[in-house]
Design a protein around this motif. Sequence first.
Motif, mmCIF file in Angstrom:
data_model
loop_
_atom_site.group_PDB
_atom_site.id
_atom_site.type_symbol
_atom_site.label_atom_id
_atom_site.label_comp_id
_atom_site.label_asym_id
_atom_site.label_seq_id
_atom_site.Cartn_x
_atom_site.Cartn_y
_atom_site.Cartn_z
ATOM 1 N N GLY A 41 0.741 -1.358 -0.100
ATOM 2 C CA GLY A 41 -0.077 -0.022 0.085
ATOM 3 C C GLY A 41 0.755 1.438 0.119
ATOM 4 N N ILE A 42 1.796 1.292 0.984
ATOM 5 C CA ILE A 42 2.571 2.779 0.741
ATOM 6 C C ILE A 42 3.564 2.748 -0.238
ATOM 7 C CG2 ILE A 42 4.320 3.557 2.393
ATOM 8 C CD1 ILE A 42 3.366 2.251 4.760
ATOM 9 N N GLY A 43 4.202 1.583 -0.544
ATOM 10 C CA GLY A 43 4.749 1.764 -1.946
ATOM 11 C C GLY A 43 4.342 2.189 -3.211
ATOM 12 N N VAL A 44 3.088 1.836 -3.317
ATOM 13 C CA VAL A 44 2.313 2.210 -4.756
ATOM 14 C C VAL A 44 1.962 3.819 -4.321
ATOM 15 C CG1 VAL A 44 -0.087 2.386 -5.661
ATOM 16 C CG2 VAL A 44 1.173 0.166 -5.071
ATOM 17 N N LEU A 45 1.680 4.312 -3.101
ATOM 18 C CA LEU A 45 1.126 5.700 -3.085
ATOM 19 C C LEU A 45 2.824 6.317 -3.157
ATOM 20 C CD1 LEU A 45 -1.301 5.328 -0.033
ATOM 21 C CD2 LEU A 45 -1.875 6.135 -2.485
ATOM 22 N N LEU A 46 3.632 6.032 -2.612
ATOM 23 C CA LEU A 46 4.855 6.963 -2.568
ATOM 24 C C LEU A 46 5.580 7.040 -3.990
ATOM 25 C CD1 LEU A 46 6.889 5.620 0.516
ATOM 26 C CD2 LEU A 46 5.583 7.600 0.250
ATOM 27 N N GLN A 47 5.435 5.737 -4.773
ATOM 28 C CA GLN A 47 5.799 5.818 -6.140
ATOM 29 C C GLN A 47 4.874 6.956 -6.872
ATOM 30 O OE1 GLN A 47 8.270 4.565 -7.042
ATOM 31 N NE2 GLN A 47 7.953 4.750 -9.402
ATOM 32 N N GLU A 48 3.517 7.049 -6.361
ATOM 33 C CA GLU A 48 2.790 8.036 -7.319
ATOM 34 C C GLU A 48 3.003 9.519 -6.732
ATOM 35 O OE1 GLU A 48 -1.158 6.576 -7.022
ATOM 36 O OE2 GLU A 48 -0.841 4.922 -8.291
ATOM 37 N N GLY A 49 4.121 9.599 -5.696
ATOM 38 C CA GLY A 49 4.229 10.808 -5.273
ATOM 39 C C GLY A 49 3.283 11.303 -4.068
ATOM 40 N N ILE A 50 2.593 10.372 -3.613
ATOM 41 C CA ILE A 50 1.533 10.466 -2.643
ATOM 42 C C ILE A 50 2.115 10.145 -1.175
ATOM 43 C CG2 ILE A 50 -0.537 10.384 -1.501
ATOM 44 C CD1 ILE A 50 -1.710 9.696 -4.560
ATOM 45 N N GLY A 51 2.385 11.158 -0.015
ATOM 46 C CA GLY A 51 2.730 10.895 0.996
ATOM 47 C C GLY A 51 4.044 11.625 1.456
ATOM 48 N N ASP A 52 4.030 11.978 2.810
ATOM 49 C CA ASP A 52 4.990 13.146 3.365
ATOM 50 C C ASP A 52 5.587 12.414 4.675
ATOM 51 O OD1 ASP A 52 4.866 15.378 1.538
ATOM 52 O OD2 ASP A 52 2.677 15.314 2.382
#
Length: 417
Positions: free
Chosen positions: A251-262
């Motif tokens: 879950g976290i990996g997909v979002l970070l790859q899309e530039g989402i998450g600080d």
Amino acid sequence: MSTHTRRRSVPVVVGHDRTKVTVGGTSPIVVQSMTNTDTADVTGTVNQVMALARAGSELVRVTVNTEDAARAVPKIVDTLDKFGVRVPIIGDFHYNGHLLLKKYPDMARALAKYRINPGNVNLGKKHDDNFRVMIEAAVEYNRPVRIGVNWGSLDQSLLTKMMDENNWLPEPVDAKTVTLRAIVASAILSAQAAESYGLTRDKIILSAKVSGVQDLIRVYRMLAAECDYALHVGLTEAGLGSKGIVASTAGIGVLLQEGIGDTIRASLTPLPNGDRTDEVIVCQQILQALELRSFTPQVTACPGCGRTTSTFFQDMADQIQNYLRNQMPVWGAKYTGVEEMKVAVMGCVVNGPGESKHANLGISLPGTFEEPVAPVYVDGKLKCTLRGDHIVQEFMGMLDDYVARSYAEKSGEMVEA
């Protein structure tokens, strides 16, 4: 490092002076963790915070649910400061946070950030008043707030209203979609309310926690599209062991790859007497695997097969990986860039030499029917051949020498290997 495009967000400064960490904007993605001690137990909580901080947690959250816990917070922060541990401490509030923040100003000042769940700030007529009191405390003490919506405690009045509105539509969507939309609406409406009570945008972080990977991806895509607040990302109740690690990573990996998450957290359920710092290491590995940040040199090791003669290369890979992690506090303080070093420990000649050549330092151990020698490659070139009973120690010595020769000291210049 990765060159992927990151979502623009308003940066939020957590802490001050030596404890300052910036979340959002162009700052590196921050690793967060949470204690599972009784916060009223000052010694136990201090010890766990220290362990999490040593493992690399850059923000640590503690539960503040009772008056004893509230009284303990200043003692915890003061004790950590005396030990030289500067990690910002976040207070996690549910149900009675408005009372505790008002009654214990020393606790409110000691915390670097507050976490508020809008679904647990007393539903009904007092909901807005209790939420407002907590926000006013954040304004008074100049503290940022994470408004953390969780689908396990979602505002039922908002959800019911949105379900009713959906039922009136000519083409209603499914209940799951309405729930995810309600989570996003709760987060944004709460943030807007916080701003109306005086909290500025650079003091607000949002999160939208769910326990399913696909739901997590959907809800954060929706949230990211509707606001520019800094976002904290992670599954809630990720689970035990490999399930929790894999689900969090997916879950976290997909979002970070899309530039989402600080800022991120892996909410792992530890095994009985398990190590709480595992959640920190998992977050670091996610960021390092995506080439978003580097924390410690990485070891490439083959899985083993019928060609490998023993478990020696597995033991060696484990020893080397632990050695690198243990050395990082020393190396990281002295040298620049050492956290990006790559090491290979391979078990036979099939991929051993080739993989070793791709690493900064690699060793190919002998497999079945191979000559009992271990060639070592440094920056792609054969350096020497090790043999005998002291291969591990000799290789560790070569690692030390390589680091000292190849990475610049903090005040010096890089030299050639």
